[in-house]
Design an enzyme around this catalytic site. Structure first.
Site, PDB file in Angstrom:
ATOM      1  N   TRP A 154       0.920  -1.045   0.038  1.00  0.00           N
ATOM      2  CA  TRP A 154       0.012  -0.072  -0.077  1.00  0.00           C
ATOM      3  C   TRP A 154       1.006   1.464   0.036  1.00  0.00           C
ATOM      4  CZ3 TRP A 154      -3.656   1.458   4.707  1.00  0.00           C
ATOM      5  CH2 TRP A 154      -4.573   2.106   4.466  1.00  0.00           C
ATOM      6  N   HIS A 174      13.062  -3.634   4.712  1.00  0.00           N
ATOM      7  CA  HIS A 174      12.604  -4.238   6.003  1.00  0.00           C
ATOM      8  C   HIS A 174      13.601  -3.888   7.013  1.00  0.00           C
ATOM      9  CE1 HIS A 174       8.750  -5.603   4.284  1.00  0.00           C
ATOM     10  NE2 HIS A 174       9.191  -6.668   3.807  1.00  0.00           N
ATOM     11  N   TYR A 200      -0.748   1.768  10.200  1.00  0.00           N
ATOM     12  CA  TYR A 200      -1.540   1.136   9.185  1.00  0.00           C
ATOM     13  C   TYR A 200      -3.096   1.303   9.651  1.00  0.00           C
ATOM     14  CZ  TYR A 200      -3.798  -2.668   6.488  1.00  0.00           C
ATOM     15  OH  TYR A 200      -4.803  -3.473   5.679  1.00  0.00           O
TER      16      TYR A 200
HETATM   17  P1  PAP Z   1       5.095  -7.273   2.436  1.00  0.00           P
HETATM   18  O1  PAP Z   1       5.750  -6.788   3.794  1.00  0.00           O
HETATM   19  O2  PAP Z   1       5.313  -8.512   2.303  1.00  0.00           O
HETATM   20  O3  PAP Z   1       5.514  -6.442   1.345  1.00  0.00           O
HETATM   21  P2  PAP Z   1       2.487  -5.814   3.326  1.00  0.00           P
HETATM   22  O4  PAP Z   1       2.174  -5.452   1.870  1.00  0.00           O
HETATM   23  O5  PAP Z   1       3.364  -5.018   4.153  1.00  0.00           O
HETATM   24  O6  PAP Z   1       3.445  -7.195   2.644  1.00  0.00           O
HETATM   25  O7  PAP Z   1       1.224  -6.736   3.904  1.00  0.00           O
HETATM   26  C1  PAP Z   1       0.377  -7.091   2.971  1.00  0.00           C
HETATM   27  C2  PAP Z   1      -1.010  -6.997   4.057  1.00  0.00           C
HETATM   28  O8  PAP Z   1      -1.298  -5.497   3.421  1.00  0.00           O
HETATM   29  C3  PAP Z   1      -2.042  -7.585   3.765  1.00  0.00           C
HETATM   30  O9  PAP Z   1      -2.866  -7.669   4.850  1.00  0.00           O
HETATM   31  P3  PAP Z   1      -3.969  -8.778   5.401  1.00  0.00           P
HETATM   32  O10 PAP Z   1      -3.329 -10.157   5.289  1.00  0.00           O
HETATM   33  O11 PAP Z   1      -4.343  -8.534   6.817  1.00  0.00           O
HETATM   34  O12 PAP Z   1      -4.999  -8.660   4.524  1.00  0.00           O
HETATM   35  C4  PAP Z   1      -2.652  -7.008   2.577  1.00  0.00           C
HETATM   36  O13 PAP Z   1      -4.092  -7.262   2.440  1.00  0.00           O
HETATM   37  C5  PAP Z   1      -2.566  -5.648   3.002  1.00  0.00           C
HETATM   38  N1  PAP Z   1      -2.934  -4.630   1.922  1.00  0.00           N
HETATM   39  C6  PAP Z   1      -2.393  -4.655   0.795  1.00  0.00           C
HETATM   40  N2  PAP Z   1      -2.642  -3.677  -0.104  1.00  0.00           N
HETATM   41  C7  PAP Z   1      -3.386  -2.723   0.647  1.00  0.00           C
HETATM   42  C8  PAP Z   1      -4.010  -1.679   0.381  1.00  0.00           C
HETATM   43  N3  PAP Z   1      -4.073  -1.194  -0.666  1.00  0.00           N
HETATM   44  N4  PAP Z   1      -4.761  -1.188   1.562  1.00  0.00           N
HETATM   45  C9  PAP Z   1      -4.640  -1.669   2.907  1.00  0.00           C
HETATM   46  N5  PAP Z   1      -4.211  -2.806   2.843  1.00  0.00           N
HETATM   47  C10 PAP Z   1      -3.363  -3.356   1.975  1.00  0.00           C
END
Ligand code: PAP
Length: 338
Positions: free
Chosen positions: A84, A142, A230
């Site tokens: 995001w 990270h 978040y």
């Molecule tokens: P990463 O650290 O591996 O890159 P990251 O993007 O930080 O992953 O985390 C993924 C989480 O962000 C997921 O959460 P959930 O498992 O609780 O659903 C994912 O759904 C959420 N996520 C991805 N894109 C968005 C967005 N645009 N808005 C809000 N949450 C999002």
């Protein structure tokens, strides 16, 4: 560059690459290690549990990254909203180059547009060419604050930190690793993952050191480190988009605000919009990893559907101890928030 000079540079870089690989192999053997969910290891390096996958890249990043004062570095513990934040930062910084209707985010996952320093850029190449990227360059990592190269800490570059409550983060991570687990490796239970968390064994953790390192830096240098959560972004994204743009040095003009550009970027980068883009439904990384693993529910408080009271109590008690006196608290979702 003259051909002979070019050949000499390539030879010296190859020599340096070989020397580094050798040094890295020797170093890794000396480090304490613990089994990780993927059948690999977490290595304790400079107080941080580094996954084997990113270790060599981390060392190259620490040694060779040349920061620019105009760089923006997006930093998160895994599963805290990285995808995001990358989309938002990219859309904000590139709005002069591409209208949203032609945004590269329509055809590329944000992880491809804003690569990780340790996982992507320095993963195999200790000397990537980063000079032709237009300013502001946006990178992500990270890496905990204590391990950042001093060039980042000492420069005028900006750090945007985003974290998420540890309960939702853990549940998100559990689903993520469930999708990526090699068939040959036994699935890890939530109980086991909670136990690893409480022992500090999370990738790039301990988690509390990660959040506290950047919290302290943001308190000491608010102009350098923007600290986001978040849960706050989920409640009110528009003001966060503005704050992010101001902080990154590309504020919205009054005209842009009047035209609704801030709201457009916020809604373009929303979970529902990004998740439904074809590239994020069916696209893949060159490693074969599917883009859709980064989109699950995108909610606050989903932990209540997965963690039992014993797990919650154990994690919360530990976090209270670790955060005590810092002035920082997490927002845990509908159950405990006022
Ligand atoms: P990463 O650290 O591996 O890159 P990251 O993007 O930080 O992953 O985390 C993924 C989480 O962000 C997921 O959460 P959930 O498992 O609780 O659903 C994912 O759904 C959420 N996520 C991805 N894109 C968005 C967005 N645009 N808005 C809000 N949450 C999002």
């Amino acid at each position: 560059m003259e051909k002979t000079t070019e050949t000499a540079t390539v030879n010296s870089q190859t020599g340096e690459e070989e020397r580094m690989r050798d040094e890295y192999q020797k170093l890794i053997q000396t480090l304490p290690k613990e089994s990780n969910w993927d059948g690999g290891y977490l290595y304790l390096y400079q107080g941080c549990w580094c996954p084997s996958l990113s270790f060599q890249g981390l060392i190259s990043f620490q040694r060779h990254f040349q920061v620019d004062d105009t760089d923006v570095i997006l930093i998160t513990p895994p599963k805290s909203g990285t995808t995001w934040l990358k989309a938002l930062a990219f859309a904000i910084a590139n709005r002069m180059h591409y209208p949203l209707s032609q945004s590269p985010l329509l055809t590329s996952n944000s992880h491809h547009l804003v690569p990780f320093l340790e996982f992507n850029i320095y993963h195999e190449n200790p000397f990537p060419n980063l000079e032709n990227i237009h300013s502001p360059r946006i990178f992500s990592t990270h890496t905990p604050y204590a391990l950042l190269p001093s060039s980042i800490k000492d420069s005028k570059c900006k750090i945007v930190y985003l974290c998420r409550n540890p309960l939702d983060r853990l549940v998100s991570y559990w689903h993520f690793i469930g999708k990526l687990r090699p068939e040959t490796v036994e699935a890890i239970s939530l109980d086991q993952l909670v136990d690893m968390f409480c022992r500090g064994l999370t990738a790039h953790g301990p988690f509390w050191d990660h959040v506290m390192g950047y919290w302290k830096a943001s308190q000491e240098m608010p102009n350098k480190v923007l600290y986001l959560q978040y849960e706050d972004m989920k409640v009110e994204i528009v003001s966060h988009v503005k704050t992010l743009a101001d902080f990154m040095g590309c504020p919205f003009s009054l005209d842009e605000e009047k035209q609704g550009m801030v709201e457009e970027i916020a809604s373009f980068c929303s979970f529902d919009n990004l998740k439904d883009l074809e590239v994020n439904k069916t696209g893949k990384f060159h490693t074969g990893k599917q883009n859709n693993v980064f989109f699950r529910k995108g909610e606050v408080g989903d932990w209540a559907n997965y963690l039992n009271p014993t797990m919650v109590e154990r994690m919360e008690k530990l976090m209270e101890e670790k955060l005590e006196g810092s002035g920082f608290t997490f927002k845990r979702g509908f159950i405990y928030d006022d």
